[in-house]
Design a protein around this motif. Structure first.
Motif, mmCIF file in Angstrom:
data_model
loop_
_atom_site.group_PDB
_atom_site.id
_atom_site.type_symbol
_atom_site.label_atom_id
_atom_site.label_comp_id
_atom_site.label_asym_id
_atom_site.label_seq_id
_atom_site.Cartn_x
_atom_site.Cartn_y
_atom_site.Cartn_z
ATOM 1 N N THR A 1 78.500 59.059 -4.070
ATOM 2 C CA THR A 1 77.387 59.531 -3.220
ATOM 3 C C THR A 1 77.695 59.301 -1.738
ATOM 4 N N ALA B 1 67.808 57.851 -6.532
ATOM 5 C CA ALA B 1 68.736 58.859 -7.065
ATOM 6 C C ALA B 1 68.032 60.206 -7.035
ATOM 7 N N GLY C 1 72.032 61.029 -3.395
ATOM 8 C CA GLY C 1 71.194 59.828 -3.471
ATOM 9 C C GLY C 1 71.074 59.171 -2.111
#
Ligand code: ACO
Length: 324
Positions: A282, A14, A162
């Motif tokens: 993401t 992350a 991420g």
């Protein structure tokens, strides 16, 4: 026996800075609105790391999980639409950061937005099944914060930065794999981020980057059909029944989209692996992040039958089965 693909290792990373819903103090929004409409409570945004840096952390973690020598890697594919640069590819930058410069490696990026990681898995499966690839590193990595309009409350609260990575190798198995992918290029306006502009070279102007634009409700309707279609297509091909599937890992965009699919297809919601409440959307990284985290937490285990299903700009959608 079939030449199949083993997901030997998984890893994720992350971005450094966590932004909670109540941190959006400059926007006319609220924690209640974001949570109830999307299921998202927080997301991670990069401060210094670029896409290749996040990809590197995820890749190192996948290599460790797979317990392989990194020099075995002969193929690197990075799914992204937010690369460090127009060129070279994130995959080539990653090869250098991994210290694999002296190895013969096929390295390239693949852009199919949020569907990108499933497309990378399908690509590498074909390479492995033909013998072209022995050990592949595939990564979904994004720094979406670079293409956000941070004053547009209808998009910037949804996304995060991420990376997630798999090490894939060949193995012989009785199971056959099922893959499905489709595209509707005519629906480009529903979700897009501008690229470089054609220039009038006699009147050159500073280059501007494109921010992400989205018709939220149109994407919402498309996503429900795309996930349902992807699941149905690979279930039919694989000859598995839905009961025989241990987990479905959908692209992590919105909790309400997943809940709609679960109720429409009469699939218990517990069968879906979901972590969007902490990571936001993401894009190409969302499926491998969700899977790597679930494996690290002991939820995904050896032998589990899974379906990965993605959807995104293009519009595109794709699904693949895998036996862990
Ligand atoms: N806070 C407060 N109000 C907001 C916010 C916000 N963050 N965002 C939008 N609103 C407002 C709108 O301006 C609108 O106000 P108005 O009625 O005064 O015009 C109102 O909320 C309703 O807007 P809608 O767009 O109708 O809200 P909706 O319930 O559809 O939720 C959302 C919007 C969350 C974007 C939803 O449509 C959605 O999730 N769509 C799918 C998006 C998605 O999954 N995208 C990514 C998939 S592909 C990929 O991953 C790249």
């Amino acid at each position: 026996m079939n030449d199949n693909v083993k997901i030997k290792g998984m890893g994720y990373a992350a971005a450094q800075r966590r932004i909670n819903n109540h941190d959006f103090t400059w926007l006319d929004t609220s924690d209640e609105w974001i949570t109830s409409r999307t299921g998202i409570n927080s997301r991670y945004v990069t401060e210094t790391e670029n896409t290749s840096d996040l990809a590197l952390r995820a890749a190192l973690s996948a290599i460790e999980d797979a317990k392989i020598d990194k020099h075995e890697i002969d193929t690197i594919i990075v799914a992204t639409f937010t690369p460090d640069m127009q060129t070279p590819s994130v995959a080539s930058i990653l090869q250098a950061k991994l210290g694999l410069n002296d190895c013969p490696v096929m390295a390239f990026d693949l852009n199919s937005a949020c569907t990108g990681f499933v497309m990378a898995f399908q690509t590498v499966s074909a390479f492995i099944q033909t013998g072209r690839t022995k050990t592949a590193l595939i990564v979904g990595a994004e720094t979406l914060s670079k293409v956000m309009n941070w004053n547009d409350r209808s998009t910037c609260v949804l996304f995060g930065d991420g990376a997630g990575a798999f090490i894939c190798t060949q193995y012989a198995s009785k199971e056959s794999m099922a893959h499905f992918a489709n595209s509707r290029g005519d629906l480009e306006d529903v979700l897009s981020a501008e690229g470089l502009q054609i220039q009038d070279i006699s009147n050159a102007r500073p280059l501007t980057g494109g921010t992400l634009k989205m018709q939220g409700q149109a994407v919402f309707r498309f996503a429900i059909d795309a996930i349902s279609d992807g699941i149905r297509q690979v279930i039919e091909q694989s000859k598995w029944s839905l009961d025989e599937v241990d987990y479905i890992i959908p692209h992590q965009a919105n909790m309400r989209i997943i809940a709609h699919v679960a109720s429409k297809m009469k699939i218990p919601q517990e069968k879906f692996i979901i972590n969007l409440e902490r990571f936001g959307n993401t894009s190409a990284a969302s499926i491998p992040i969700a899977m790597a985290e679930a494996k690290a937490n002991g939820i995904l285990k050896e032998g589990h039958r899974v379906i990965m299903v993605g959807f995104g700009a293009g519009l595109t959608w794709a699904a693949s089965t895998a036996v862990l």
